[in-house]
Write an enzyme that holds these catalytic residues in place. Structure first.
Site, PDB file in Angstrom:
ATOM      1  N   ASN A 130       0.818  -1.330  -0.007  1.00 41.98           N
ATOM      2  CA  ASN A 130       0.047   0.107   0.033  1.00 41.98           C
ATOM      3  C   ASN A 130       0.960   1.276   0.112  1.00 41.98           C
ATOM      4  O   ASN A 130       0.530   2.255  -0.526  1.00 41.98           O
ATOM      5  CB  ASN A 130      -0.850   0.048   0.922  1.00 41.98           C
ATOM      6  N   CYS A 179      -3.151   1.736   6.418  1.00 40.68           N
ATOM      7  CA  CYS A 179      -3.445   1.105   7.692  1.00 40.68           C
ATOM      8  C   CYS A 179      -4.007   1.977   8.400  1.00 40.68           C
ATOM      9  O   CYS A 179      -4.741   1.647   9.666  1.00 40.68           O
ATOM     10  CB  CYS A 179      -2.377   0.260   7.987  1.00 40.68           C
ATOM     11  N   THR A 227      -2.973  -9.454   9.452  1.00 41.51           N
ATOM     12  CA  THR A 227      -2.734  -9.792  10.987  1.00 41.51           C
ATOM     13  C   THR A 227      -2.734 -11.583  10.896  1.00 41.51           C
ATOM     14  O   THR A 227      -2.114 -12.189  11.427  1.00 41.51           O
ATOM     15  CB  THR A 227      -3.969  -9.662  11.632  1.00 41.51           C
ATOM     16  N   THR A 267      -1.435 -13.421   8.322  1.00 43.75           N
ATOM     17  CA  THR A 267      -0.248 -13.763   7.678  1.00 43.75           C
ATOM     18  C   THR A 267       0.904 -13.632   8.883  1.00 43.75           C
ATOM     19  O   THR A 267       1.691 -14.648   9.027  1.00 43.75           O
ATOM     20  CB  THR A 267       0.231 -12.889   6.681  1.00 43.75           C
ATOM     21  N   ALA A 268       0.602 -12.602   9.932  1.00 43.21           N
ATOM     22  CA  ALA A 268       1.665 -12.441  10.889  1.00 43.21           C
ATOM     23  C   ALA A 268       1.561 -13.750  11.941  1.00 43.21           C
ATOM     24  O   ALA A 268       2.713 -14.008  12.449  1.00 43.21           O
ATOM     25  CB  ALA A 268       1.329 -11.119  11.553  1.00 43.21           C
ATOM     26  N   GLY A 281       1.808  -6.285   7.426  1.00 53.50           N
ATOM     27  CA  GLY A 281       0.797  -6.686   6.524  1.00 53.50           C
ATOM     28  C   GLY A 281      -0.441  -7.270   7.217  1.00 53.50           C
ATOM     29  O   GLY A 281      -0.395  -6.539   8.549  1.00 53.50           O
TER      30      GLY A 281
END
Length: 485
Positions: free
Chosen positions: A150, A282, A228, A230-231, A226
């Site tokens: 982004n 974000c 949540t 994926t984290a 990135g």
């Protein structure tokens, strides 16, 4: 057709597999280039280069490392228009926004951390006349840096700059959706003579290149910005290897608008905070809570202004919003809105795909959307849309406003609009978010640590906190022998 290459050990190289991915232009949906479909083999090569470069790089004087960062900043600034055009083409944001926000902030990242490393102070404690305890901060080693699509250059440089300043070397994986400015950055680093292997860029998919970087045994540190979900995957992969991790994750940011606010200021800024960069920031305000007595007037004026926003060609200076980043993301955003409509929430404006012109019909455009709802538990109020969609909901009093603001699993940022100083301070304390703005938005100072609470992340970026994350403490206790004549 443009073809991007990996930057490893000071050379531009094709992926080991020889495979490339198509890169799409959000403006019109056309394929305009290719980027490497990198695998573990490419990551291994990049990590080996960074590991080999680490001893010499971290032994440089701080002033010498700072000079490299200043040179990189100067070179980006000199090519500002080239970087802005590449970012607009890759991500879909209006080119004037890239010129005024993204690229200048990337330049500032390098300059800030180049200066910050020169002024970092360590601690010392005189335990007794013969004993001195002091703390050394040493770089961790090879930093694994994974950045999003982004704000592709801005957020990538927010990781690279402090990592290199602190004496680490780096392997960065930019988003596969927006590789162009990272490739230009690699060219800049090559032009200014950054030593080989100090910063390497590997392009590709998260499940291949990203996963290999996270799991690599010689990468002791992972910084990820990135989603949540994926984290959570990264955390499970990194934990058994005892890596340092920093996550800057999703947000469902509330804006609390009290009846005593400066209405014009609140309207003007909230339009920006809701829809700047197509809502793909974000920190964008995605949930508006307006005091009941002000709700009718605020809603009328807010919706009127949103309808006047121009969704258009990102190459045009007249466009406030451009297209979303990809066809997949357009489907995701549209799906949220259509489900909200089916569940009985009221679409006050927008809620549909648009095409600025016949030539751009295949672009990924979506109208700025305002949804009226009172159900704080609904999907549209709980899940991160990450697009040009904002909900508007009434609140009765202070307690109701804070309860609704805190009713999601996220806690990244919040805005508060009030002329009452007590309300401002109490709300700033009671809202569970890492970044609070009062009567403003997106006003940033790199000395201030930045990060989220709850499911919006762990760790902080900015200022000394970034430098501390990219270093580790070594405490030394020294017994001083005194020779008396």
């Amino acid at each position: 057709m443009d073809r991007i290459l990996n930057y490893i050990d000071g050379s531009f190289v094709a992926p080991a597999s020889g495979q490339f991915l198509d890169n799409y232009r959000p403006r019109d949906g056309a394929v305009y280039g290719q980027l490497p479909d990198s695998t573990a083999a490419d990551v291994d090569r990049a990590v080996a280069a960074a590991k080999a470069a680490f001893p010499a790089w971290h032994k440089l004087k701080r002033q010498e490392r700072a000079q490299y960062l200043y040179k990189i900043a100067d070179a980006i600034e000199q090519k500002l228009d080239i970087f802005a055009a590449a970012e607009s083409r890759d991500q879909g944001k209006p080119i004037h926004l890239a010129r005024s926000m993204d690229i200048p902030r990337a330049v500032e990242n390098f300059r800030f951390f180049a200066g910050a490393i020169l002024h970092q102070q360590e601690r010392a404690f005189q335990t007794s006349p013969e004993v001195l305890n002091y703390t050394r901060r040493e770089p961790v080693g090879v930093a694994g840096l994974i950045s999003p699509w982004n704000l592709p250059l801005y957020l990538l440089t927010w990781k690279i700059a402090p990592a290199l300043a602190a004496g680490n070397t780096a392997v960065a994986k930019p988003s596969e959706l927006t590789p162009a400015t990272a490739f230009l950055l690699a060219q800049v680093m090559d032009e200014v003579g950054l030593p080989k292997g100090v910063c390497n860029l590997v392009f590709g998919l998260g499940e291949k290149a990203g996963d290999a970087l996270v799991a690599h045994p010689y990468v002791p540190l992972i910084s990820f910005t990135g989603g949540t979900d994926t984290a959570a995957i990264i955390g499970r992969r990194a934990a058994p290897l005892y890596k340092k991790i920093s996550f800057e994750l999703g947000g469902k940011n509330p804006g609390l608008i009290f009846a005593d606010c400066d209405l014009e200021a609140a309207l003007t800024t909230t339009v920006r905070s809701s829809f700047l960069n197509q809502g793909e920031i974000c920190l964008c305000t995605s949930r508006l809570f307006v005091q009941e007595s002000l709700l009718p007037k605020f809603t009328e004026l807010f919706v009127e202004r949103i309808r006047q926003l121009k969704v258009g060609d990102p190459e045009s200076a007249e466009s406030f919003m451009g297209p979303l980043v990809s066809a997949e993301h357009l489907e995701k955003v549209d799906g949220f809105v259509q489900r909200a409509k089916a569940q009985g929430h009221t679409i006050l404006c927008g809620g549909e795909r648009v095409a600025p012109s016949a030539a751009l019909q295949k672009g990924f455009y979506f109208a700025p959307t305002v949804i009226s709802t009172q159900d704080a538990s609904s999907e549209i109020m709980q899940q991160e849309v990450f697009g040009p969609v904002v909900t508007i909901t009434p609140f009765t009093d202070y307690a109701d406003a804070v309860e609704k603001a805190n009713s999601t699993r996220y806690g990244l940022a919040a805005t508060i609009w009030t002329q009452n100083l007590d309300t401002a301070h109490h709300a700033a304390a009671d809202i569970k978010a890492g970044q609070i703005w009062v009567n403003t938005w997106m006003l940033r100072d790199l000395r201030v640590p930045f990060g989220g609470m709850k499911d919006s992340g762990i760790g902080r970026e900015g200022g000394d906190y970034s430098l501390e994350f990219y270093t580790e403490e070594k405490n030394v206790c020294l017994q001083i022998g005194r020779n008396r004549l």
